[in-house]
Design an enzyme around this catalytic site. Sequence first.
Site, PDB file in Angstrom:
ATOM      1  N   TYR A 128       8.719  10.934   9.106  1.00 44.62           N
ATOM      2  CA  TYR A 128       8.960   9.785   8.231  1.00 44.62           C
ATOM      3  C   TYR A 128      10.334   9.792   7.591  1.00 44.62           C
ATOM      4  O   TYR A 128      10.675   8.862   6.872  1.00 44.62           O
ATOM      5  CB  TYR A 128       7.845   9.725   7.182  1.00 44.62           C
ATOM      6  N   ASP A 135       7.146  15.392  10.897  1.00 39.23           N
ATOM      7  CA  ASP A 135       7.141  15.401   9.431  1.00 39.23           C
ATOM      8  C   ASP A 135       7.112  16.834   8.914  1.00 39.23           C
ATOM      9  O   ASP A 135       7.109  17.073   7.720  1.00 39.23           O
ATOM     10  CB  ASP A 135       5.957  14.588   8.871  1.00 39.23           C
ATOM     11  N   HIS A 176       0.644  17.540   9.104  1.00 38.61           N
ATOM     12  CA  HIS A 176      -0.713  17.226   8.628  1.00 38.61           C
ATOM     13  C   HIS A 176      -1.737  17.826   9.580  1.00 38.61           C
ATOM     14  O   HIS A 176      -1.470  17.973  10.774  1.00 38.61           O
ATOM     15  CB  HIS A 176      -0.929  15.702   8.570  1.00 38.61           C
ATOM     16  N   ASP A 222       2.772  18.885  13.822  1.00 40.23           N
ATOM     17  CA  ASP A 222       2.872  17.902  12.743  1.00 40.23           C
ATOM     18  C   ASP A 222       2.486  18.593  11.429  1.00 40.23           C
ATOM     19  O   ASP A 222       1.736  19.576  11.451  1.00 40.23           O
ATOM     20  CB  ASP A 222       1.875  16.774  13.047  1.00 40.23           C
ATOM     21  N   HIS A 278      -5.187  11.914  13.542  1.00 36.19           N
ATOM     22  CA  HIS A 278      -6.160  11.804  12.441  1.00 36.19           C
ATOM     23  C   HIS A 278      -7.349  10.915  12.784  1.00 36.19           C
ATOM     24  O   HIS A 278      -8.364  10.950  12.098  1.00 36.19           O
ATOM     25  CB  HIS A 278      -5.494  11.245  11.175  1.00 36.19           C
ATOM     26  N   ASP A 329       0.863  -1.183   0.000  1.00 36.94           N
ATOM     27  CA  ASP A 329       0.000   0.000   0.000  1.00 36.94           C
ATOM     28  C   ASP A 329       0.902   1.236   0.000  1.00 36.94           C
ATOM     29  O   ASP A 329       1.433   1.630   1.029  1.00 36.94           O
ATOM     30  CB  ASP A 329      -0.909   0.021   1.243  1.00 36.94           C
TER      31      ASP A 329
HETATM   32  N1  LIG Z   1       2.191   9.870   0.462  1.00 42.41           N
HETATM   33  C1  LIG Z   1       1.535   9.029   1.430  1.00 42.41           C
HETATM   34  C2  LIG Z   1       0.168   9.577   1.772  1.00 42.41           C
HETATM   35  C3  LIG Z   1      -0.057   9.451   3.271  1.00 42.41           C
HETATM   36  N2  LIG Z   1      -1.258  10.127   3.687  1.00 42.41           N
HETATM   37  C4  LIG Z   1      -1.540   9.951   5.128  1.00 42.41           C
HETATM   38  C5  LIG Z   1      -0.483  10.648   5.960  1.00 42.41           C
HETATM   39  C6  LIG Z   1      -0.751  10.447   7.439  1.00 42.41           C
HETATM   40  C7  LIG Z   1       0.290  11.181   8.279  1.00 42.41           C
HETATM   41  C8  LIG Z   1       0.089  11.018   9.728  1.00 42.41           C
HETATM   42  S1  LIG Z   1       1.118  12.080  10.688  1.00 42.41           S
HETATM   43 ZN   LIG Z   2       1.840  14.025   9.924  1.00 40.76          ZN
END
Ligand SMILES: NCCCNCCCCCS
Ligand SMILES: [Zn+2]
Length: 660
Positions: A305, A265, A174, A172, A135, A20
């Site tokens: 990451y 991140d 996001h 973060d 999230h 995935d």
């Molecule tokens: N390019 C990968 C897409 C990931 N999308 C979800 C990211 C969740 C981050 C949690 S901190």
């Molecule tokens: Zn994140």
Amino acid sequence: MGTALLYDEEMTKYKLLWVDPACKIEVPERLIVSYEALVRSGLSDRCISIPAREASDSEILLVHSELYLEAVKKTPYMTLEDLKEFTLQFGDVYFHPNIYHCAKLASGSALQLVDSVMTGKVRNGIALVRPPGHHSMHGAANGFCVFNNVAIAARYAKQKYGVKRVLIVDWDIHHGQGVQYCFEDDPSVLYFSWHRYEHQNFWPNLRESDYDSVGKESGTGFNINVPWNNVGMENSDYLSVFCHVLLPVAYEFCPDLVLVCAGFDSAIGDPEGEMCATPDIFAHLTHLLMNLAGGKLCAVLEGGYNLTSLAQSVCQTVQTLLGDPVPQLANLRGPCKSAIESLQCARSAHRRYWSFLKHAADPPMTDISTKHIKSAMEEEEKTEMAEEERCTEGKVWPEPPERLCPPVCSASVLPDDVVCPDGLKPLSSSKDLEPLLVSKLKTAAVDGDGVTTFSRLYTLVEKLVANEIRNGLVLVPDVAAAMMCVVQDLTSDLVKRVLVVCVGKEKELDYVTTDGKVLVVQISSEDSEEHRSKYYIPVCLKKGCSDTSGFIQAVLGLLLPLGYEYNPDLVLLVRMPGSGVVDSMWQQLIGLLQGFAKGHTLVLMQVNEKACMGSTASALLGHPAPPLQDLQTPFPEDGDALERLRERLQADWKMLQTTS
Ligand SMILES: NCCCNCCCCCS
Ligand SMILES: [Zn+2]
């Protein structure tokens, strides 16, 4: 009091079992490299290790539905096919036979951290956990998250400890939409998040992640979103948003507890964020939050990451929690245009809810929220063009600087008849001054023991610069004379740049350098038109320094940005007699100024103000400043004057920009 560290290798025991692309970056090594970096650097040994525990059903149900919890409970017994099937109902997340166990440990670790801080066992702490949480929603897993660790911790703190106001800072990259949904109607939890947004073109592509989502019903004003509409944001952008958006509101909110959705991140090198802020920025973000809530701060890992920048960022955060000096940030060039637009939008969206933002300017002409309807062509161009200039894996950055703790934290130079406050180390040796300087002092009508004081003052400055001492307190008969002396003579060859913060005003500072060796910011009740220059900035408060609301506004919105941009090697904090500054404000100021010059702050006070030595010593020793209780609405004249002052100075000082 110490710093708690929560880590349990059990939380490394789950991973993606199928292909995935969206989830492949969420790997066990994220936790392993973070913890190993803390061990290798010796930081883990300096922390108080607190065991993880599983969150109970009732704790998880503080945020999640029974339906969702019962469904997740079944996952340990699922076949691989069932797990894939189960996962399909959620977005960008994966399940594993052991992830339910780890998710309970992650949430339980956050609760253990809250217990340790709220019971006073530690001052602050960090929980290194996976899966992350911000999230996940009431009835759904999302974005690698299963249970919303920080949201559960906030509800838990309120329920168990009667905490009235919780500030959640989500740095973060996001948007923690799960946290936003949880508290958007709740005025007791202020949620702040910045996040890569690109006009709704970045995951999770939500309209409600934009700056105009300010909360709803009684929670209106208690949700702050700062969208990043470009990649490549740098340290300047992050600090500008802290100084001009988050901190003013955070001080007005006056939280009893600070929770951090500590995702890394947002650091350089991360494939998700594609930002350019360096790991040492988290030393400063942590430091700036440590002055709130009497220092009660719980950081819980979210994303991150790039294994290199993640480990470095975690170490920078922990080292600040432990009270080590923060590194100097060089060449802050001010926020980029896009960041200014974002912070201007956030400020104007919230000015009606927060008196500290009351005088924020109107939103920019180009209303950035409607730009998300981009043509595919434009989008295509951006991707191609941006490829090479983005800060991705290929980006390299310098190893964060070493942050050495001086052998002596706080030294003092006091008249012989004054008792030294606890914790301060009287400066013993004093260097004989050059005859030239002695004669100069004599002409400045400095009497015999004054010369002794100055020679010891000189020695103190030398030891600060040599990093043998972190900071110092000096009591002198005449602060104005001492200040001149320190600035003109004692520091000429020792330091490149001195930031002088003058609290109160006794008389005109009858000199101002124009060569940039000294930047003077004077906060007082009187205005002074003459010899204003780029390097002499008088801040006039209607009611003077006794008005804490006006004072803290001037500190956050003017002094901090200026200080970051000027990047001094020494901070001279001068307390003019009769300034009227309130004790808690004085301690907050000393705490905040530790963010500059590796903490090399020299406090100059007049002998007749020795009653304030105790609280000064406490702040210099790194004890958290008491919260600024029940702040009044700042005087409109002051808010307005500050805005005008910023507008006038922003041509010279880019970190003061708040309008595009
Ligand atoms: N390019 C990968 C897409 C990931 N999308 C979800 C990211 C969740 C981050 C949690 S901190
Ligand atoms: Zn994140």
